[in-house]
Design an enzyme around this catalytic site. Structure first.
Site, PDB file in Angstrom:
ATOM      1  N   ASN A  10      37.945  51.363  33.947  1.00 25.32           N
ATOM      2  CA  ASN A  10      39.070  52.143  33.411  1.00 25.32           C
ATOM      3  C   ASN A  10      39.098  52.126  31.893  1.00 25.32           C
ATOM      4  O   ASN A  10      38.646  51.161  31.259  1.00 25.32           O
ATOM      5  CB  ASN A  10      40.414  51.551  33.864  1.00 25.32           C
ATOM      6  CG  ASN A  10      40.766  51.933  35.286  1.00 25.32           C
ATOM      7  OD1 ASN A  10      40.229  52.895  35.832  1.00 25.32           O
ATOM      8  ND2 ASN A  10      41.673  51.186  35.883  1.00 25.32           N
ATOM      9  N   GLY A  40      37.577  46.283  38.340  1.00 23.40           N
ATOM     10  CA  GLY A  40      36.154  46.105  38.566  1.00 23.40           C
ATOM     11  C   GLY A  40      35.442  45.661  37.298  1.00 23.40           C
ATOM     12  O   GLY A  40      34.767  44.623  37.265  1.00 23.40           O
ATOM     13  N   LEU A  41      35.605  46.432  36.234  1.00 20.79           N
ATOM     14  CA  LEU A  41      34.922  46.098  34.974  1.00 20.79           C
ATOM     15  C   LEU A  41      35.329  44.704  34.498  1.00 20.79           C
ATOM     16  O   LEU A  41      34.473  43.894  34.122  1.00 20.79           O
ATOM     17  CB  LEU A  41      35.237  47.153  33.914  1.00 20.79           C
ATOM     18  CG  LEU A  41      34.619  46.924  32.529  1.00 20.79           C
ATOM     19  CD1 LEU A  41      34.256  48.259  31.878  1.00 20.79           C
ATOM     20  CD2 LEU A  41      35.516  46.138  31.591  1.00 20.79           C
ATOM     21  N   ASN A  42      36.628  44.411  34.522  1.00 17.33           N
ATOM     22  CA  ASN A  42      37.081  43.096  34.043  1.00 17.33           C
ATOM     23  C   ASN A  42      36.405  41.978  34.838  1.00 17.33           C
ATOM     24  O   ASN A  42      35.963  40.969  34.273  1.00 17.33           O
ATOM     25  CB  ASN A  42      38.599  42.949  34.200  1.00 17.33           C
ATOM     26  CG  ASN A  42      39.380  43.948  33.369  1.00 17.33           C
ATOM     27  OD1 ASN A  42      38.868  44.481  32.402  1.00 17.33           O
ATOM     28  ND2 ASN A  42      40.622  44.202  33.749  1.00 17.33           N
ATOM     29  N   GLY A 225      50.387  28.366  39.242  1.00 17.44           N
ATOM     30  CA  GLY A 225      49.009  27.968  39.508  1.00 17.44           C
ATOM     31  C   GLY A 225      48.391  28.712  40.678  1.00 17.44           C
ATOM     32  O   GLY A 225      48.712  29.876  40.929  1.00 17.44           O
ATOM     33  N   THR A 248      47.313  40.889  31.205  1.00 17.22           N
ATOM     34  CA  THR A 248      46.652  41.983  31.936  1.00 17.22           C
ATOM     35  C   THR A 248      45.421  41.548  32.730  1.00 17.22           C
ATOM     36  O   THR A 248      45.288  41.888  33.901  1.00 17.22           O
ATOM     37  CB  THR A 248      46.247  43.127  30.967  1.00 17.22           C
ATOM     38  OG1 THR A 248      47.380  43.480  30.191  1.00 17.22           O
ATOM     39  CG2 THR A 248      45.765  44.335  31.733  1.00 17.22           C
ATOM     40  N   ASP A 252      41.884  38.970  36.996  1.00 19.59           N
ATOM     41  CA  ASP A 252      40.470  39.374  37.050  1.00 19.59           C
ATOM     42  C   ASP A 252      39.566  38.278  36.478  1.00 19.59           C
ATOM     43  O   ASP A 252      38.470  38.027  36.996  1.00 19.59           O
ATOM     44  CB  ASP A 252      40.261  40.676  36.268  1.00 19.59           C
ATOM     45  CG  ASP A 252      41.055  41.824  36.871  1.00 19.59           C
ATOM     46  OD1 ASP A 252      41.278  41.811  38.097  1.00 19.59           O
ATOM     47  OD2 ASP A 252      41.454  42.729  36.115  1.00 19.59           O
ATOM     48  N   GLY A 287      44.621  42.488  25.350  1.00 23.38           N
ATOM     49  CA  GLY A 287      43.696  43.386  26.040  1.00 23.38           C
ATOM     50  C   GLY A 287      43.184  42.830  27.352  1.00 23.38           C
ATOM     51  O   GLY A 287      43.442  41.672  27.698  1.00 23.38           O
TER      52      GLY A 287
END
Ligand code: RIB
Length: 303
Positions: A10, A40-42, A225, A248, A252, A287
């Site tokens: 994204n 996915g990318l993260n 946790g 954010t 991930d 970010g």
């Protein structure tokens, strides 16, 4: 042994706001920034940085070329990223001063995977390789079926949760990584367990494990946790406390470092510690993808 992450890429448009916009309201943001993101990318960035040989598969649109560059820079292979005409998937993210966010997704290129693509990508992987999935792309059920036939280890982060998840062959999942809302939805417990804290948290985890007796489960609980459970053990992992800047990519980062560590042969306890430290570093930075730490930073980090 390789890790294949078949997932979203994204463009994140992040707006800093005093509070999330309410129904019928118009508000101004203090500023905005554009980051690489997508669950996915993260997760691919985190997997690659954790030190496992990582391949990302997915699609980018005409405006998404920088996303492939960021993956490459993180050390992930990008051979299975397809360029498509049209818009890349993106996310509109509102971020409050306390670091909390809310996210609106546009699927774009992430929703244009085909079975032909899936067959081609999976032909490069074999028994014992890890497949990591989230819920931001199409054809997930098909990817799981084909990967299971090959004997790959299947990891599912059922996020964002929606009705389609119940059409996936969830019995093939070797590892679930999920938060309490996703766990409640998956088990059908809904709100019946109320606030999921203390003893109720363990009950919820037990419920996920009895629904999916072949799966190992990690339940993440934000500031409380996380807990890991398999047939032999239950591990409670507290968070590492840091000043929160942006949450954010916390989940991930946790997923990528946990699975990367497991795939490298660390014990579940060691993997939980690595994941907790990596996600603590991520929430202390701005970010999504740019906040994910290098392996050395995680080793050097106290806590
Ligand atoms: O998990 C965080 C990610 O969710 C963001 O990067 C955004 O793109 C959404 O997919």
């Amino acid at each position: 042994m390789k890790a294949l992450n078949y997932g979203s890429l994204n463009i994140d448009f992040v707006y800093n706001v005093e509070h999330f916009v309410r129904s019928g309201e118009t508000i101004s943001s203090q500023n905005m920034a554009i980051f690489a993101g997508g669950k996915g990318l993260n997760q691919s960035v985190a997997l690659a940085k954790s030190g496992i040989d990582t391949w990302h598969a997915g699609n980018i649109g005409e405006d998404g070329e920088f996303l492939a560059e960021i993956l490459q820079k993180a050390g992930a292979h990008t051979d299975f990223i397809t360029r498509l005409p049209g818009r890349n998937g993106h996310a509109i993210i509102q971020k409050q001063p306390n670091g909390q966010n809310c996210i609106l997704l546009y699927g774009g290129s992430n929703r244009q995977n085909t079975k032909i693509q899936v067959d081609e990508v999976l032909s490069h992987f074999e028994k014992g390789d890890y497949l990591i999935l989230q819920n931001e792309i199409n054809e997930i059920a098909y990817i799981m079926e084909r990967a299971h036939e090959k004997g790959m280890m299947i990891v599912l982060n059922p996020s964002p949760m929606d009705e389609e998840i119940f059409t996936y062959p969830l019995e093939y999942v070797d590892y679930f990584l999920l938060n309490e809302i996703e766990a409640k939805d998956l088990t059908g417990l809904g709100d019946s367990v109320g606030e999921v804290r203390g003893i109720e948290t363990d009950e919820l985890l037990d419920a996920v494990c009895s629904h999916f007796p072949n799966s190992k489960v990690v339940l993440t609980l934000g500031e409380y946790g996380s807990i890991y459970k398999d047939e032999k053990q239950k591990i409670h992992q507290p968070i590492v406390k840091v000043p929160v800047v942006d949450t954010t990519a916390a989940g991930d980062t946790f997923t990528g470092f946990f699975i990367g560590s497991i795939a490298k042969g660390l014990s579940p306890k060691e993997a939980m510690q690595m994941a907790a430290k990596a996600s603590a570093i991520a929430v202390s930075r701005q970010g999504a993808a740019p906040s994910i730490p290098e392996l050395k930073e995680v080793y050097d980090f106290g806590g």
